[in-house]
Design an enzyme around this catalytic site. Structure first.
Site: not given
Ligand SMILES: *Cc1c(COP(=O)(O)O)cnc(C)c1O
Length: 380
Positions: A34, A128, A257
């Protein structure tokens, strides 16, 4: 080359062969591919897993199943995730087996009106997906087995804490599934029982049943997020970039930054073209290290979208073009996905899954390039 993920398909083959060896002949291996093979490229990973001995593959979505079939993958294929009508029809088009845990799921299959190989999932404690009530789950098995054109193919569960040796939920889940599996098997002798993810595969022979479903270990990463070497696993992925510029920095000058890195001595700063859009995470306060010239050097300042700075040190001799290792080995040093994960406060799974689509994947077999189509080999 700007930044690249290099994947050794031979490592995947060896990892799967090692897992097959651990579980023995009586248990088949279903390699979980997956999420684009945990970031490694689903089709090459699947092909390598099959070469290594996997006879099944698993994905989560119907789209992932389609992609494997388009890539020429022929193995038995299981879609683990929930499917709506549209997804279900795509999964069946891909000749994938599917999972259900309630009557609505079976009704949906019957609406599709096509032959389907079906697995029933027991929720033994993950909380789940899955059917909580073993009696109801058994009833689903009976219903599928007696309702044409459906076939009962498997009975499964999923562990929540197999990676934690101290947790008592794992043995409890195992005993619940074992008892239920015996009931299923008594009524439906041919059904494939399966439960183990990588951690359970490596740790508990009683969890192997007929089929194991390792994912992370297939890629040579440690399900316990420690050192893959401990299990004889071989990381398949290296994440490599290059220095695109090197320049001196004087004390008091800053990099990036927000001026988060200010030189306290004269030094040399390298810029590397890999940033958060490529999967180098910006969030952590300590951005961590990379390898340059076999040395560990710190990332200097904030991670930007497209680049990072690295402090090469005052005596650095590296020039633009030098290799920068984000994950992998360089000389005696190595940075594993597990190392990166610990620094980020996450798990190795997330590190390789987060490598962005902008990063090309190059596949090789122990250093010999595998063509992108990869159709030359392993099409057994
Ligand atoms: C992802 C997944 C696996 C593989 O888990 P790993 O920890 O990567 O080995 C196995 N089974 C199911 C149901 C999954 O979703």
């Amino acid at each position: 080359m700007r930044v690249v993920a290099r994947i050794n398909v031979a490592a995947i083959e060896r990892n799967v062969a090692l897992l097959q060896d651990r579980v023995g002949r009586g248990t088949a291996v279903c390699a979980v591919v997956k999420a684009d093979g945990y970031g490694h490229g689903a089709v090459p990973a699947a092909r390598a897993a099959v070469s290594g001995g996997a006879t099944w593959l698993a994905v989560v979505t119907a789209g992932e199943a389609t992609a494997l079939r388009r890539g020429g993958i022929d193995a038995r294929l299981l879609v683990l995730g929930p499917l709506d009508d549209e997804d279900l029809s795509e999964a069946l088009d891909a000749r994938a087996e599917v999972v259900v845990w309630d009557d609505e799921g079976v009704d949906r299959l019957l609406r599709a009106g096509r032959p389907a190989d079906v697995h029933v999932k027991l929720d033994s404690g993950m909380g789940r997906l899955g059917q909580r009530d073993p009696a109801v789950a058994l009833g689903l098995c009976d219903r599928i087995a007696t309702t044409a054109p459906l076939r009962l193919s498997g009975a499964m569960t999923h562990f929540a804490t197999a990676d934690d040796p101290d947790d008592e939920l794992f043995p409890l889940q195992l005993s619940r599934f074992t008892a239920w599996g015996e009931d299923v098997r008594r009524r439906h002798p041919g059904v494939v029982l399966h439960a183990a993810n990588s951690a359970a595969t490596l740790r508990e022979p009683a969890a192997h049943f007929d089929l194991v479903r390792p994912g992370i270990a297939v890629y040579g990463m440690d399900p316990m997020n420690r050192d893959p070497d401990d299990h004889g696993l071989e990381p398949a992925l290296e994440w490599i970039a290059r220095l695109s510029s090197v320049k001196p920095l004087e004390p008091g000058e800053s990099v990036g930054y927000g001026r988060r890195y200010v030189a306290d001595r004269p030094t040399r700063i390298g810029t590397v073209q890999a940033g958060y859009a490529d999967g180098v995470r910006r969030a952590p306060v300590d951005p961590g290290e990379v390898l340059v010239g076999g040395r560990r050097v710190p990332i200097a300042g904030r991670v930007s979208m497209d680049s990072i700075g690295v402090d090469l040190g005052p005596d650095a001799a590296e020039a633009p073009g030098a290799t920068v290792v984000l994950v992998g080995r360089d000389g005696d040093e190595r940075i594993t996905a597990e190392d990166v994960a610990r620094r980020l406060g996450t798990i190795n799974y997330e590190v390789t899954c987060a490598i962005g689509p902008r990063v090309p994947r190059e596949h090789h077999r122990d250093g010999v390039p595998v063509p992108a189509s990869g159709q030359d080999d392993a099409r057994s």
